[in-house]
Design a protein around this motif. Structure first.
Motif, PDB file in Angstrom:
ATOM      1  N   PHE A   8       0.811  -1.193  -0.311  1.00 63.02           N
ATOM      2  CA  PHE A   8      -0.023   0.050  -0.294  1.00 63.02           C
ATOM      3  C   PHE A   8       0.444   1.026   0.129  1.00 63.02           C
ATOM      4  N   TYR A   9       0.091   2.078  -0.264  1.00 63.18           N
ATOM      5  CA  TYR A   9       1.022   3.938  -0.582  1.00 63.18           C
ATOM      6  C   TYR A   9       0.427   4.686   0.843  1.00 63.18           C
ATOM      7  N   ALA A  10       1.367   5.450   1.534  1.00 63.45           N
ATOM      8  CA  ALA A  10       0.831   6.118   2.837  1.00 63.45           C
ATOM      9  C   ALA A  10       2.155   7.469   2.641  1.00 63.45           C
ATOM     10  N   VAL A  11       0.947   8.591   3.663  1.00 61.81           N
ATOM     11  CA  VAL A  11       1.867   9.162   4.043  1.00 61.81           C
ATOM     12  C   VAL A  11       2.340   8.631   5.260  1.00 61.81           C
ATOM     13  N   LYS A  12       3.990   8.452   5.030  1.00 58.55           N
ATOM     14  CA  LYS A  12       4.063   8.455   6.021  1.00 58.55           C
ATOM     15  C   LYS A  12       4.998   9.599   7.355  1.00 58.55           C
ATOM     16  N   ILE A  13       4.895   9.214   8.569  1.00 56.84           N
ATOM     17  CA  ILE A  13       4.597   9.302   9.996  1.00 56.84           C
ATOM     18  C   ILE A  13       6.249  10.052  10.137  1.00 56.84           C
ATOM     19  N   ARG A  36      -6.448  -5.437  19.664  1.00 53.37           N
ATOM     20  CA  ARG A  36      -4.732  -5.505  19.246  1.00 53.37           C
ATOM     21  C   ARG A  36      -4.261  -3.504  18.627  1.00 53.37           C
ATOM     22  N   TRP A  37      -3.749  -3.306  19.665  1.00 51.24           N
ATOM     23  CA  TRP A  37      -2.527  -2.435  18.947  1.00 51.24           C
ATOM     24  C   TRP A  37      -1.645  -1.990  17.788  1.00 51.24           C
ATOM     25  N   VAL A  38      -1.820  -1.178  17.253  1.00 50.80           N
ATOM     26  CA  VAL A  38      -0.819  -0.797  16.331  1.00 50.80           C
ATOM     27  C   VAL A  38       0.588  -0.264  17.181  1.00 50.80           C
ATOM     28  N   HIS A  39       1.373  -0.877  16.402  1.00 51.79           N
ATOM     29  CA  HIS A  39       3.259  -0.756  16.426  1.00 51.79           C
ATOM     30  C   HIS A  39       3.097   0.537  16.672  1.00 51.79           C
ATOM     31  N   HIS A  40       3.973   1.447  17.240  1.00 48.56           N
ATOM     32  CA  HIS A  40       4.442   3.093  16.836  1.00 48.56           C
ATOM     33  C   HIS A  40       4.560   3.402  15.573  1.00 48.56           C
ATOM     34  N   GLN A  41       5.662   2.688  14.996  1.00 51.96           N
ATOM     35  CA  GLN A  41       6.209   2.655  14.209  1.00 51.96           C
ATOM     36  C   GLN A  41       5.519   1.910  12.588  1.00 51.96           C
ATOM     37  N   ASP A  42       4.954   1.942  13.087  1.00 48.02           N
ATOM     38  CA  ASP A  42       3.325   1.198  11.394  1.00 48.02           C
ATOM     39  C   ASP A  42       2.100   2.519  11.340  1.00 48.02           C
ATOM     40  N   ILE A  43       2.489   3.410  12.697  1.00 47.27           N
ATOM     41  CA  ILE A  43       1.359   4.596  11.374  1.00 47.27           C
ATOM     42  C   ILE A  43       1.329   4.650  10.846  1.00 47.27           C
ATOM     43  N   HIS A  44       0.788   5.580  10.137  1.00 51.02           N
ATOM     44  CA  HIS A  44       0.660   6.476   9.457  1.00 51.02           C
ATOM     45  C   HIS A  44      -0.801   6.917   8.582  1.00 51.02           C
ATOM     46  N   ILE A  45      -1.045   7.384   7.610  1.00 45.71           N
ATOM     47  CA  ILE A  45      -1.857   7.526   6.767  1.00 45.71           C
ATOM     48  C   ILE A  45      -2.581   6.787   5.531  1.00 45.71           C
ATOM     49  N   ARG A  70       6.318  13.979  -8.380  1.00 44.74           N
ATOM     50  CA  ARG A  70       8.111  14.379  -9.071  1.00 44.74           C
ATOM     51  C   ARG A  70       8.154  15.714  -8.221  1.00 44.74           C
ATOM     52  N   ASP A  71       7.008  16.569  -8.197  1.00 42.53           N
ATOM     53  CA  ASP A  71       6.940  18.480  -8.258  1.00 42.53           C
ATOM     54  C   ASP A  71       6.189  18.928  -6.584  1.00 42.53           C
ATOM     55  N   GLU A  72       5.632  17.432  -5.951  1.00 42.87           N
ATOM     56  CA  GLU A  72       4.573  17.570  -5.199  1.00 42.87           C
ATOM     57  C   GLU A  72       5.383  18.626  -3.597  1.00 42.87           C
ATOM     58  N   LYS A  73       4.597  18.780  -3.234  1.00 44.22           N
ATOM     59  CA  LYS A  73       5.417  19.307  -1.874  1.00 44.22           C
ATOM     60  C   LYS A  73       4.960  19.518  -1.063  1.00 44.22           C
ATOM     61  N   ALA A  74       6.155  19.514   0.607  1.00 39.03           N
ATOM     62  CA  ALA A  74       5.780  18.957   1.567  1.00 39.03           C
ATOM     63  C   ALA A  74       4.404  19.606   1.949  1.00 39.03           C
ATOM     64  N   PHE A  75       2.976  18.982   2.620  1.00 45.96           N
ATOM     65  CA  PHE A  75       2.405  20.531   3.773  1.00 45.96           C
ATOM     66  C   PHE A  75       2.114  19.614   5.137  1.00 45.96           C
ATOM     67  N   PRO A  76       1.541  20.842   5.696  1.00 49.06           N
ATOM     68  CA  PRO A  76       1.589  20.886   6.835  1.00 49.06           C
ATOM     69  C   PRO A  76       0.628  19.719   7.600  1.00 49.06           C
ATOM     70  N   LEU A  77       0.038  18.560   8.557  1.00 48.47           N
ATOM     71  CA  LEU A  77      -1.297  17.948   8.801  1.00 48.47           C
ATOM     72  C   LEU A  77      -0.833  18.389  10.013  1.00 48.47           C
ATOM     73  N   LYS A  78      -2.932  18.419  10.305  1.00 48.22           N
ATOM     74  CA  LYS A  78      -2.750  18.633  12.886  1.00 48.22           C
ATOM     75  C   LYS A  78      -3.181  16.626  12.941  1.00 48.22           C
ATOM     76  N   GLU A 165       6.876  12.844   3.075  1.00 48.54           N
ATOM     77  CA  GLU A 165       7.243  11.748   2.177  1.00 48.54           C
ATOM     78  C   GLU A 165       6.122  10.651   2.171  1.00 48.54           C
ATOM     79  N   ALA A 166       6.235  10.420   0.306  1.00 42.12           N
ATOM     80  CA  ALA A 166       4.804   9.493   0.629  1.00 42.12           C
ATOM     81  C   ALA A 166       5.861   7.679   0.174  1.00 42.12           C
TER      82      ALA A 166
END
Length: 189
Positions: A8-13, A36-45, A70-78, A165-166
């Motif tokens: 799967f493709y995801a936004v890396k936290i 079942r809790w997700v391991h914190h290293q596995d959280i993503h969108i 290629r030309d996508e810019k980083a962006f803030p999330l909350k 990062e995706a």
């Protein structure tokens, strides 16, 4: 026999946000009995779930996504609240929500389209970006959604991070953490 890997493709936290979420999840576990809790290293969108994939399809998707971003810019999330999927009294998925972001939806649209061009049949439900934290309510008492208000005690203000990062993840079910980065697509900062 080893189970087939899913992709799967995801936004890396970012790691610093994962560390904060790990602390919050430890506190959440005390009052929210999910099995079942997700391991914190596995959280993503998640951006696009591919499932099982042939190597040729993965190569095609990689090339398409690389060009699309290629030309996508980083962006803030909350991260601003908690939620559930499934029955409200016995939810199957517990998640953290990100405030609405047009940049996130645009990123998802580009990745989704790139994967469709590589002949993947993708989920058609409306996109609901979230960070899965746990699965399957196991409490003896029903879940009460007012329990989710604990987020505001843990994090009085939304938790900001920069989506920079995706990634393409491979699921390794027998490992912890179980998601392995196969390709990274840095967003311009």
């Amino acid at each position: 026999m080893e189970p087939m890997a899913h992709y799967f493709y995801a936004v890396k936290i970012p790691d610093e946000t994962k560390t904060v979420m790990k602390e919050h999840m430890e506190r959440l576990k005390r009052s929210l009995p999910f099995s079942r809790w997700v391991h914190h290293q596995d959280i993503h969108i998640t951006l696009a779930f591919l499932g099982y994939a042939e190597q040729e399809q993965l190569v095609a998707a990689h090339k398409n996504v690389e060009i699309a971003l290629r030309d996508e810019k980083a962006f803030p999330l909350k991260i601003n609240k908690l939620g559930v999927f499934g029955k409200s009294d016995r939810p199957r998925v517990f998640w953290a929500d990100a405030e609405y972001s047009p940049e996130l939806h645009q990123l998802r649209k580009k990745v989704f389209s790139a994967c469709e061009q590589a002949d993947f049949n993708l989920e058609t439900r409306p996109y609901r970006p979230h960070i899965t934290l746990a699965r399957k309510w196991q409490g003896e008492e029903p879940c009460h959604l007012n329990l989710l208000d604990i987020w505001h005690q843990l994090q009085p203000e939304p938790l900001p991070f920069l989506a920079k990062e995706a990634v393409l993840y491979r699921t390794n079910l027998q490992e912890t953490p179980k998601y392995q980065v196969i390709h990274s697509y840095p967003l311009q900062t």
